[in-house]
Scaffold this motif. Structure first.
Motif, PDB file in Angstrom:
ATOM      1  N   SER A 355       0.749  -1.070  -0.176  1.00 28.60           N
ATOM      2  CA  SER A 355      -0.073   0.182   0.008  1.00 28.60           C
ATOM      3  C   SER A 355       0.926   1.212  -0.022  1.00 28.60           C
ATOM      4  CB  SER A 355      -0.677   0.002   1.325  1.00 28.60           C
ATOM      5  OG  SER A 355      -1.762  -1.056   1.159  1.00 28.60           O
ATOM      6  N   ARG A 356       0.535   2.232  -0.767  1.00 24.77           N
ATOM      7  CA  ARG A 356       1.333   3.570  -0.974  1.00 24.77           C
ATOM      8  C   ARG A 356       1.002   4.232   0.242  1.00 24.77           C
ATOM      9  NH1 ARG A 356       0.606   8.806  -2.103  1.00 24.77           N
ATOM     10  NH2 ARG A 356       2.345   9.603  -3.363  1.00 24.77           N
ATOM     11  N   VAL A 357       2.005   4.871   1.071  1.00 23.27           N
ATOM     12  CA  VAL A 357       1.923   5.629   2.216  1.00 23.27           C
ATOM     13  C   VAL A 357       2.408   7.070   2.223  1.00 23.27           C
ATOM     14  CG1 VAL A 357       2.006   3.585   3.526  1.00 23.27           C
ATOM     15  CG2 VAL A 357       4.105   4.750   3.101  1.00 23.27           C
ATOM     16  N   ALA A 358       3.285   7.319   1.248  1.00 24.16           N
ATOM     17  CA  ALA A 358       3.699   8.627   0.863  1.00 24.16           C
ATOM     18  C   ALA A 358       4.330   8.883  -0.428  1.00 24.16           C
ATOM     19  CB  ALA A 358       4.618   9.203   2.129  1.00 24.16           C
ATOM     20  N   GLY A 359       4.238   9.952  -0.848  1.00 28.46           N
ATOM     21  CA  GLY A 359       4.959  10.555  -1.864  1.00 28.46           C
ATOM     22  C   GLY A 359       6.232  11.389  -1.682  1.00 28.46           C
ATOM     23  N   VAL A 360       7.391  11.430  -2.148  1.00 30.98           N
ATOM     24  CA  VAL A 360       8.478  12.417  -1.731  1.00 30.98           C
ATOM     25  C   VAL A 360       8.653  13.256  -3.184  1.00 30.98           C
ATOM     26  CG1 VAL A 360      10.636  12.660  -0.978  1.00 30.98           C
ATOM     27  CG2 VAL A 360       9.154  10.910  -0.143  1.00 30.98           C
ATOM     28  N   SER A 361       8.693  14.705  -3.091  1.00 36.87           N
ATOM     29  CA  SER A 361       9.305  15.291  -4.412  1.00 36.87           C
ATOM     30  C   SER A 361      10.375  16.123  -3.976  1.00 36.87           C
ATOM     31  CB  SER A 361       7.907  16.060  -4.688  1.00 36.87           C
ATOM     32  OG  SER A 361       6.860  15.347  -5.321  1.00 36.87           O
ATOM     33  N   GLY A 362      11.499  16.181  -4.895  1.00 37.73           N
ATOM     34  CA  GLY A 362      12.555  16.899  -4.874  1.00 37.73           C
ATOM     35  C   GLY A 362      13.816  16.223  -4.085  1.00 37.73           C
ATOM     36  N   ASP A 363      14.838  16.258  -4.787  1.00 41.35           N
ATOM     37  CA  ASP A 363      16.223  15.599  -4.260  1.00 41.35           C
ATOM     38  C   ASP A 363      16.438  16.308  -2.842  1.00 41.35           C
ATOM     39  OD1 ASP A 363      18.677  14.470  -3.891  1.00 41.35           O
ATOM     40  OD2 ASP A 363      19.708  15.719  -5.210  1.00 41.35           O
ATOM     41  N   GLY A 364      16.627  15.499  -1.965  1.00 40.91           N
ATOM     42  CA  GLY A 364      17.039  15.680  -0.295  1.00 40.91           C
ATOM     43  C   GLY A 364      15.950  16.099   0.316  1.00 40.91           C
ATOM     44  N   SER A 365      14.681  15.902  -0.298  1.00 38.92           N
ATOM     45  CA  SER A 365      13.359  15.969   0.450  1.00 38.92           C
ATOM     46  C   SER A 365      13.132  14.855   1.675  1.00 38.92           C
ATOM     47  CB  SER A 365      12.197  16.284  -0.462  1.00 38.92           C
ATOM     48  OG  SER A 365      12.055  15.282  -1.309  1.00 38.92           O
ATOM     49  N   SER A 366      12.140  14.999   2.219  1.00 40.15           N
ATOM     50  CA  SER A 366      11.751  14.139   3.478  1.00 40.15           C
ATOM     51  C   SER A 366      10.483  14.041   4.002  1.00 40.15           C
ATOM     52  CB  SER A 366      12.588  14.638   4.818  1.00 40.15           C
ATOM     53  OG  SER A 366      11.806  15.570   5.182  1.00 40.15           O
ATOM     54  N   VAL A 367      10.233  12.803   4.190  1.00 38.83           N
ATOM     55  CA  VAL A 367       8.860  12.515   4.625  1.00 38.83           C
ATOM     56  C   VAL A 367       8.720  11.742   6.088  1.00 38.83           C
ATOM     57  CG1 VAL A 367       8.801  10.293   3.392  1.00 38.83           C
ATOM     58  CG2 VAL A 367       6.557  11.343   3.900  1.00 38.83           C
ATOM     59  N   ILE A 368       7.770  11.980   7.049  1.00 34.74           N
ATOM     60  CA  ILE A 368       7.785  11.033   8.197  1.00 34.74           C
ATOM     61  C   ILE A 368       6.638   9.827   8.109  1.00 34.74           C
ATOM     62  CG2 ILE A 368       6.807  11.342  10.748  1.00 34.74           C
ATOM     63  CD1 ILE A 368       7.272  14.234  10.462  1.00 34.74           C
ATOM     64  N   LEU A 369       7.189   8.950   8.196  1.00 37.86           N
ATOM     65  CA  LEU A 369       6.526   7.632   8.032  1.00 37.86           C
ATOM     66  C   LEU A 369       5.446   7.439   9.028  1.00 37.86           C
ATOM     67  CD1 LEU A 369       9.690   5.333   6.908  1.00 37.86           C
ATOM     68  CD2 LEU A 369       7.804   6.529   5.531  1.00 37.86           C
ATOM     69  N   PRO A 370       4.456   6.805   8.890  1.00 35.46           N
ATOM     70  CA  PRO A 370       3.313   6.537  10.100  1.00 35.46           C
ATOM     71  C   PRO A 370       3.844   5.678  10.992  1.00 35.46           C
ATOM     72  CG  PRO A 370       3.115   5.144   8.094  1.00 35.46           C
ATOM     73  CD  PRO A 370       4.152   6.053   7.444  1.00 35.46           C
ATOM     74  N   SER A 371       4.796   4.754  10.849  1.00 32.06           N
ATOM     75  CA  SER A 371       5.003   3.739  12.089  1.00 32.06           C
ATOM     76  C   SER A 371       6.400   2.940  11.848  1.00 32.06           C
ATOM     77  CB  SER A 371       4.114   2.709  12.480  1.00 32.06           C
ATOM     78  OG  SER A 371       3.644   2.117  11.324  1.00 32.06           O
ATOM     79  N   ALA A 372       7.091   2.401  12.843  1.00 27.35           N
ATOM     80  CA  ALA A 372       8.260   1.824  12.474  1.00 27.35           C
ATOM     81  C   ALA A 372       7.706   0.655  11.623  1.00 27.35           C
ATOM     82  CB  ALA A 372       8.520   1.298  13.818  1.00 27.35           C
ATOM     83  N   GLY A 373       8.736  -0.050  10.855  1.00 27.17           N
ATOM     84  CA  GLY A 373       8.573  -0.970   9.982  1.00 27.17           C
ATOM     85  C   GLY A 373       9.430  -0.866   8.800  1.00 27.17           C
ATOM     86  N   LEU A 374       9.118  -1.965   7.915  1.00 22.10           N
ATOM     87  CA  LEU A 374       9.688  -2.125   6.655  1.00 22.10           C
ATOM     88  C   LEU A 374       9.083  -1.385   5.484  1.00 22.10           C
ATOM     89  CD1 LEU A 374      12.377  -3.552   5.463  1.00 22.10           C
ATOM     90  CD2 LEU A 374      10.865  -5.295   4.951  1.00 22.10           C
ATOM     91  N   TYR A 375       9.756  -0.447   4.689  1.00 23.65           N
ATOM     92  CA  TYR A 375       9.107   0.073   3.690  1.00 23.65           C
ATOM     93  C   TYR A 375      10.020  -0.094   2.377  1.00 23.65           C
ATOM     94  CZ  TYR A 375       6.036   2.265   7.022  1.00 23.65           C
ATOM     95  OH  TYR A 375       5.560   2.746   8.367  1.00 23.65           O
ATOM     96  N   LEU A 376       9.282   0.257   1.287  1.00 22.34           N
ATOM     97  CA  LEU A 376       9.932   0.264  -0.144  1.00 22.34           C
ATOM     98  C   LEU A 376       9.719   1.547  -0.673  1.00 22.34           C
ATOM     99  CD1 LEU A 376       8.277  -3.204  -1.638  1.00 22.34           C
ATOM    100  CD2 LEU A 376      10.682  -2.827  -0.416  1.00 22.34           C
ATOM    101  N   VAL A 377      11.047   2.109  -1.172  1.00 27.56           N
ATOM    102  CA  VAL A 377      10.967   3.333  -1.739  1.00 27.56           C
ATOM    103  C   VAL A 377      11.194   3.305  -3.275  1.00 27.56           C
ATOM    104  CG1 VAL A 377      12.167   5.630  -1.969  1.00 27.56           C
ATOM    105  CG2 VAL A 377      11.752   4.210   0.305  1.00 27.56           C
ATOM    106  N   LYS A 378      10.293   3.737  -3.860  1.00 28.21           N
ATOM    107  CA  LYS A 378      10.315   3.185  -5.511  1.00 28.21           C
ATOM    108  C   LYS A 378      10.528   4.599  -6.319  1.00 28.21           C
ATOM    109  CE  LYS A 378       7.954   0.721  -9.011  1.00 28.21           C
ATOM    110  NZ  LYS A 378       7.897   1.726  -9.972  1.00 28.21           N
TER     111      LYS A 378
END
Length: 389
Positions: A355-378
């Protein structure tokens, strides 16, 4: 007079330590007359200045030796502050005389009788700490006394033989193994064969990742103990030693769970963010959501983000870290729950279920993940796996 009352209070509160009268060490303290043992169940107290006594409700006395065997509240460390066998600090359960009132106590040995007295002095007045219970009951309490037979104490050094040992009592049986947790203010190794100590390094993907402690378990370190068999006699500890504290231990613990109206000292359980050792619904051992209102003393627990599964399996496997895609411009960095993305203009973040949880735009940008766990960044055809802790 005020200092005397304070020293008596601290003594009672701090007969939480173990001291070697012939040298620093760990002891249990037992009353000569009533045979009750000291238990330190709080680090609080109040002074009665008019009566020049101390309110000593932090200390309970119990008669049964078998009750002391697995209770850290009975393990008292006594240290000679001057080397002259006059002024002592008594420490246990994360507290002590010097820490509470900045005042030492005195311990005197009656060599002809083999017992000790514990007392405070001020302005020529001496008051003794004794068993204030006259009834022949299992439970008693500490009181400030004048010189009489109830102020006499034995200091029993804690060993590994049956006369005065410390052994853990397994709480859970699962998959042919026996487990318990322990949070104690003393370092230890295992005397009985087949025992192991673990701590939690990571909570992710519905699992608590355990790491074994080789050698001495540091003092004030909450741990999970795999026992060798049932019964305390099969799970003895060697109390003492030294070891550096663990910086990556996710386990926590509390020393006190005192419900007394005067000495109310307890930590409330939060089922949303706390998990305690227990038996899972499939019969295995792990961490579960407790229905108790307060956390038990001298046991371990973990704090987790809201939304964490109510049951966590345990594993000794190494948790997966950050794995970057080969020959890719995509790279990531994780700091707690904050994910930083580099080398691409945009990326999508998915949880382990896809399930998609977030999108990130821009080199060096950041996002806060909803909880601890394993994620895939694509990012395009590049995929990186990241573990948030």
């Amino acid at each position: 007079m005020k200092k005397l009352a304070a020293s008596l209070l601290l003594c009672s509160i701090a007969l939480s330590s173990s001291a070697l009268i012939e040298g620093d060490g760990y002891y249990r303290v037992q009353n000569y007359k009533t045979e009750r043992y000291i238990y330190v169940l709080d680090n609080k107290g109040e002074l009665n200045m008019q009566a020049t006594t101390a309110e000593l409700g932090a200390i309970e006395l119990w008669k049964d030796y078998n009750k002391t065997i697995s209770d850290p509240a009975t393990v008292i460390y006594v240290t000679d502050l001057t080397g002259k066998k006059q002024d002592y600090d008594l420490q246990t359960q994360g507290t002590g005389v010097k820490a509470i009132i900045n005042h030492e106590v005195s311990i005197y040995y009656y060599k002809n009788n083999g017992f000790y007295s514990i007392f405070g002095r001020n302005s020529g007045l001496t008051k003794y700490i004794g068993d204030g219970t006259r009834a022949n009951s299992a439970q008693g309490w500490v009181a400030s006394l004048d010189n009489n037979e109830y102020y006499r104490w034995y200091f029993h050094p804690i060993t590994t033989d049956d006369s005065n040992y410390f052994g853990v009592d397994p709480e859970f049986d699962a998959d042919g193994k026996h487990y318990t947790s322990l949070y104690a203010d003393f370092p230890f190794t295992f005397s009985s064969a087949g025992m192991k100590a673990y701590y939690v390094t990571t909570v992710a993907d519905g699992k608590a990742y355990l790491k074994e402690i080789n050698g001495t378990v540091p003092r004030a370190t909450p741990v999970i103990i795999e026992c060798s068999a049932t019964g305390t006699a099969n799970n003895k500890l060697n109390i003492g030693g030294s070891a550096s504290g663990l910086t990556d231990n996710k386990l926590q613990g509390v020393y006190f769970c005192n419900h007394d109206l005067v000495h109310k000292n307890r930590k409330e359980n939060d089922p949303k963010t706390m998990r305690v050792p227990g038996k899972l619904s499939d019969g295995s051992f792990g961490f579960v959501t407790s229905t108790e209102q307060y956390l038990p003393r001298n046991k371990a627990y973990i704090v987790v983000p809201e939304g964490t599964p109510s049951e966590l399996h345990i594993t000794t496997a190494e948790p997966a870290g950050i794995v970057e895609a080969a020959a890719s411009s995509l790279s990531v960095r994780i700091d707690g729950l904050t994910l930083y993305v580099y080398g691409v203009e945009s990326a999508e973040v998915y949880n382990i279920t896809g399930s998609r949880v977030a999108g990130v735009s821009g080199d060096g940008s950041s996002v806060i993940l909803p909880s601890a766990g394993l994620y895939l960044v694509k990012a395009g055809n590049n995929v990186t796996k990241v573990l948030a802790r």
